[in-house]
Scaffold this motif. Structure first.
Motif, short mmCIF file in Angstrom:
data_model
loop_
_atom_site.label_atom_id
_atom_site.label_comp_id
_atom_site.label_asym_id
_atom_site.label_seq_id
_atom_site.Cartn_x
_atom_site.Cartn_y
_atom_site.Cartn_z
N VAL A 105 -2.66 -1.23 6.98
CA VAL A 105 -3.59 -0.52 6.12
C VAL A 105 -3.63 -1.18 4.74
O VAL A 105 -2.59 -1.47 4.15
N PRO A 151 -1.72 6.83 3.62
CA PRO A 151 -2.63 6.39 4.68
C PRO A 151 -1.98 6.33 6.06
O PRO A 151 -2.47 5.66 6.95
N TRP A 152 -0.88 7.03 6.23
CA TRP A 152 -0.22 7.12 7.54
C TRP A 152 0.61 8.39 7.54
O TRP A 152 0.85 9.01 6.52
N SER A 162 -4.18 10.09 -0.75
CA SER A 162 -3.07 10.54 0.09
C SER A 162 -2.42 9.33 0.77
O SER A 162 -2.92 8.21 0.68
N GLY A 210 -4.79 -0.16 1.23
CA GLY A 210 -5.21 1.04 0.53
C GLY A 210 -5.82 0.75 -0.82
O GLY A 210 -6.26 -0.37 -1.10
N ASP A 211 -5.82 1.78 -1.66
CA ASP A 211 -6.35 1.63 -3.02
C ASP A 211 -5.28 1.89 -4.07
O ASP A 211 -5.54 1.83 -5.27
N THR A 212 -4.06 2.20 -3.63
CA THR A 212 -2.95 2.43 -4.53
C THR A 212 -1.74 1.66 -4.01
O THR A 212 -1.46 1.70 -2.81
N THR A 249 0.84 -1.19 0.00
CA THR A 249 0.00 0.00 0.00
C THR A 249 0.88 1.24 0.00
O THR A 249 1.81 1.35 0.80
N GLY A 280 -1.05 4.32 -0.99
CA GLY A 280 -2.04 5.39 -0.94
C GLY A 280 -3.44 4.89 -0.63
O GLY A 280 -3.76 3.71 -0.82
N LEU A 281 -4.23 5.82 -0.11
CA LEU A 281 -5.64 5.57 0.18
C LEU A 281 -6.39 6.88 0.03
O LEU A 281 -6.02 7.88 0.66
N ASP A 282 -7.40 6.89 -0.83
CA ASP A 282 -8.22 8.09 -1.04
C ASP A 282 -7.40 9.33 -1.41
O ASP A 282 -7.65 10.42 -0.92
#
Length: 151
Positions: free
Chosen positions: A117, A21-22, A19, A119-121, A13, A15-17
């Motif tokens: 996490v 994710p931490w 940005s 994520g989506d990226t 991971t 990225g998430l949304d």
């Protein structure tokens, strides 16, 4: 020389949304110290997701949007030209930019953040048949590994 620099977790991971994710201040400091006074290339979405301007770096944004003065419209042409350059050019995301850059990369500077996490990226898969570890450093909050392409 093209260098991919990224922070990821065990799921790859990055990225998430839109940005990261931490928030890892130690890794952000490592990123700053590593990329300072160099060219840093990233996609438009990654650039727009930054919390602040990255000073003391030549920022280049991959986009067709003419509102960006330092834009790279033809990323493949840029990569072809940059791969033989003496200049160190850091590629700093996002996922699609990393994927397109990986075949041109001489080095990967990867920070492994210990969290769960999803994520989506994601950072693209790479083969240890193509890269070898040249340094490994245990930091307080992450593991930093540098890989170089096997010639």
């Amino acid at each position: 020389m093209i260098v991919l620099i990224a922070a990821m977790n065990q799921h790859k991971t990055i990225g998430l949304d839109g940005s990261m994710p931490w928030r890892n201040p130690e890794d952000l400091k490592h990123f700053r110290e590593t990329t300072l006074n160099h060219t840093v290339v990233m996609g438009r979405k990654t650039f727009e997701g930054l919390p602040k301007h990255l000073d003391q770096r030549d920022m280049r944004i991959v986009t067709r949007n003419k509102d960006y003065p330092n834009r790279i419209e033809d990323f493949e042409e840029f990569l072809n030209n940059a791969q033989n350059s003496e200049e160190i050019i850091y590629i700093a995301g996002g996922g699609e930019i990393y994927r397109q850059s990986l075949p041109y990369a001489h080095r990967l500077v990867l920070s492994y953040i210990d969290n769960d996490v999803i994520g989506d990226t994601f950072f693209p898969d790479f083969s240890m048949d193509e890269f070898t570890i040249v340094s490994r450093s245990e930091k307080e909050t992450f593991l930093q590994i540098t890989y170089e392409r096997i010639v």
